[in-house]
Design a protein around this motif. Structure first.
Motif, PDB file in Angstrom:
ATOM      1  N   GLN A   1      77.819   9.162 -34.201  1.00 25.03           N
ATOM      2  CA  GLN A   1      76.741   9.134 -35.175  1.00 25.03           C
ATOM      3  C   GLN A   1      76.790   7.833 -35.971  1.00 25.03           C
ATOM      4  O   GLN A   1      77.801   7.495 -36.575  1.00 25.03           O
ATOM      5  CB  GLN A   1      76.862  10.320 -36.142  1.00 25.03           C
ATOM      6  CG  GLN A   1      75.731  10.461 -37.131  1.00 25.03           C
ATOM      7  CD  GLN A   1      74.447  10.944 -36.463  1.00 25.03           C
ATOM      8  OE1 GLN A   1      74.491  11.760 -35.544  1.00 25.03           O
ATOM      9  NE2 GLN A   1      73.314  10.441 -36.922  1.00 25.03           N
ATOM     10  N   GLY A   2      75.696   7.071 -35.931  1.00 24.44           N
ATOM     11  CA  GLY A   2      75.622   5.832 -36.685  1.00 24.44           C
ATOM     12  C   GLY A   2      76.242   4.622 -36.030  1.00 24.44           C
ATOM     13  O   GLY A   2      76.146   3.510 -36.563  1.00 24.44           O
ATOM     14  N   VAL A   3      76.890   4.785 -34.878  1.00 25.66           N
ATOM     15  CA  VAL A   3      77.498   3.649 -34.173  1.00 25.66           C
ATOM     16  C   VAL A   3      76.393   2.733 -33.658  1.00 25.66           C
ATOM     17  O   VAL A   3      75.394   3.184 -33.098  1.00 25.66           O
ATOM     18  CB  VAL A   3      78.387   4.146 -33.011  1.00 25.66           C
ATOM     19  CG1 VAL A   3      78.795   2.988 -32.104  1.00 25.66           C
ATOM     20  CG2 VAL A   3      79.621   4.850 -33.562  1.00 25.66           C
ATOM     21  N   ARG A   4      76.588   1.434 -33.840  1.00 24.75           N
ATOM     22  CA  ARG A   4      75.595   0.439 -33.420  1.00 24.75           C
ATOM     23  C   ARG A   4      75.916  -0.056 -32.010  1.00 24.75           C
ATOM     24  O   ARG A   4      76.951  -0.694 -31.815  1.00 24.75           O
ATOM     25  CB  ARG A   4      75.569  -0.735 -34.398  1.00 24.75           C
ATOM     26  CG  ARG A   4      75.261  -0.356 -35.852  1.00 24.75           C
ATOM     27  CD  ARG A   4      75.622  -1.508 -36.794  1.00 24.75           C
ATOM     28  NE  ARG A   4      77.054  -1.833 -36.701  1.00 24.75           N
ATOM     29  CZ  ARG A   4      77.617  -2.907 -37.255  1.00 24.75           C
ATOM     30  NH1 ARG A   4      76.883  -3.786 -37.916  1.00 24.75           N
ATOM     31  NH2 ARG A   4      78.924  -3.122 -37.131  1.00 24.75           N
ATOM     32  N   ILE A   5      75.045   0.239 -31.070  1.00 33.21           N
ATOM     33  CA  ILE A   5      75.244  -0.201 -29.684  1.00 33.21           C
ATOM     34  C   ILE A   5      74.236  -1.298 -29.371  1.00 33.21           C
ATOM     35  O   ILE A   5      73.024  -1.070 -29.382  1.00 33.21           O
ATOM     36  CB  ILE A   5      75.094   0.967 -28.697  1.00 33.21           C
ATOM     37  CG1 ILE A   5      76.126   2.053 -29.004  1.00 33.21           C
ATOM     38  CG2 ILE A   5      75.249   0.465 -27.261  1.00 33.21           C
ATOM     39  CD1 ILE A   5      76.038   3.260 -28.090  1.00 33.21           C
ATOM     40  N   GLY A   6      74.741  -2.483 -29.106  1.00 38.30           N
ATOM     41  CA  GLY A   6      73.887  -3.616 -28.793  1.00 38.30           C
ATOM     42  C   GLY A   6      73.454  -3.610 -27.334  1.00 38.30           C
ATOM     43  O   GLY A   6      74.260  -3.334 -26.437  1.00 38.30           O
TER      44      GLY A   6
END
Length: 468
Positions: free
Chosen positions: A260-265
């Motif tokens: 939850q909320g992890v930023r995946i580029g």
């Protein structure tokens, strides 16, 4: 595609560990079953360079006695594991895929092997690899087969670990990665491969290819299992000053944290350049799954890796020439043509050209470090095409662009040392596994484990097994 398997040899490490700990199954019974399966199946796969049956049974008996006496060591106690045959094993041949080393019996264990033993793991044997962990098997070595289809590439250089782990011939394995050698076999065989950050795992007692780019890590059937293995082998080591001091992070906790909320580029341009439809579909589905799990998908522009990809080969060649000084050129005629050519190339690069390469590597590493201040993970293919047939692989030497495409998404992260995880994400039209890769910031394996475990909590791909 095969149905989900409940066979004993395809249990997760955590599932098997519970059965062993609660004495519902004995380490000896599990080990005998694994040895019987190796005897029945591996003649067609050739994944093992050496099976250590007597040692495995002795370790299993010791584990069974300790557990019965209430001395349970942890999740690997009594669990059968195998290691790539470039990890030293005391008194047991370690050949590194090279006939000139077939009689080499180390007088000590590699640190990673010693840590497996201390955890109570059972060593089934040594897994086959390409010559010296480079790109081709020695002509005198029978190459391992892809566990799904013998006419297709099993990956390099950890071809044995990939095939054995996929085929249920061990519950997990240790492998190495210098330019993609955990990721390619993991993708090709439909298993999970975790390349830790450089320095996270000791390299003491592991045969070198290119010391500054060699990574030792686990291959397993799930991210959770890979985390269990990494937790045992990671941490500082006085025998390897390049290993990061201190204990390993709490990878078990990472399994349960979610994303939850992890930023995946996602660099849409980089991920689509000459990438085939099958890989595109796997990436698209993975993006949607991560989004549904609460991750933030971020459009990014990853630093241009073109020069880094081109620099990997000469960098590896110089370091390989250094690693082989004791036997090359003194025993040149006993080398295969591919590894010999690499070593020869490494001896021709000038000091000035090599220094320029080092400076470019530092520059690229700095740009990548800055990039990971903006996202937590990067999602990429492992390679841009469907699983390759052996016929296609045999033409690599005649197609430099194909080699560069193979390396495009892997070798940059050996130059920088970033940790990566490869996850099964689907299948090709020919029924071959297709994997994808997540990359994290410096030494942030916990983030990879969080994402991998979350993805596998809602997808079936890691639980699909080949028909053997």
């Amino acid at each position: 595609m095969t149905p989900l398997s409940t066979d004993l040899h395809y249990l997760d490490i955590t599932e098997l560990a519970t059965l062993i700990r609660t004495r519902q199954i004995s380490p000896v019974a599990v080990t005998r079953a694994q040895l019987d399966r190796i005897a029945a199946v591996d003649g067609a796969l050739d994944s093992y360079a050496l099976v250590t049956a007597d040692l495995a049974l002795a370790q299993a008996e010791a584990a069974e006695a300790e557990i019965a006496a209430g001395r349970y060591r942890g999740v690997l106690h009594g669990v059968p594991i195998a290691v790539k045959d470039l990890c030293w094993t005391k008194g047991i041949p370690t050949a590194a895929g090279m006939p000139i080393h077939q009689g080499h019996c180390p007088t000590e264990d590699a640190t990673v092997v010693q840590r497996l033993k201390e955890a109570g793991a059972v060593l089934l044997g040594k897994l086959q690899l390409t010559e010296g962990a480079y790109s081709d098997h020695h002509p005198l070595i029978t190459p391992p087969k892809n566990a799904w289809n013998a006419d297709y590439w099993p990956g390099i250089s950890s071809s044995g670990p990939g095939a054995a782990t996929a085929a249920g011939l061990c519950y997990g394995s240790l492998a190495s990665d210098t330019g993609g050698s955990i990721r390619w076999p993991a993708a090709a065989n439909g298993v999970t491969g975790l390349k830790p950050g450089w320095g996270r795992v000791s390299r003491h007692g592991v045969f070198e290819l290119a010391a500054s780019m060699d990574h030792v890590g686990p291959m397993a059937r799930s991210a959770a299992d890979a985390a269990m293995l990494l937790a045992i082998i990671a941490g500082g080591d006085p025998k390897d000053p390049t290993a990061i001091p201190g204990p390993a992070p709490d990878y078990a906790a990472a399994i349960k944290q979610g994303i939850q909320g992890v930023r995946i580029g996602v660099d849409a341009e980089w991920n689509s350049a000459d990438v085939d439809p099958g890989n595109q579909e796997v990436l698209s589905e993975a993006i949607e799954i991560f989004r549904s799990l609460g991750a933030h998908i971020v459009d990014v522009a990853f630093p241009d890796a073109t020069q880094a990809v081109a620099d990997w080969a000469p960098a590896c060649a110089v370091e390989a020439a250094c690693a082989h000084q004791a036997t090359y050129p003194a025993r040149k005629n006993e080398y295969g043509a591919v590894l010999a050519s690499v070593i020869e190339t490494g001896g021709t690069l000038s000091g000035i050209d090599y220094q320029k390469l080092i400076l470019r590597r530092l520059n690229f590493s700095g740009r990548v470090a800055t990039f990971f201040s903006t996202v937590d993970l990067l999602l990429t293919p492992v390679h841009p095409f469907a699983p390759l047939s052996l016929d296609a692989i045999q033409t690599l030497g005649e197609q430099p662009h194909l080699i560069l495409n193979l390396q495009r998404y892997t070798c940059p992260f050996n130059l920088t040392g970033n940790p990566t995880i490869t996850l099964p994400g689907g299948f090709s039209e020919q029924g071959l596994p297709i994997g994808f890769q997540l990359v994290a910031g410096h030494l942030d394996e916990s983030m990879l484990i969080r994402a991998g475990a979350a993805f596998q909590s809602t997808t079936p791909w890691h639980r699909r097994h080949p028909v053997i």
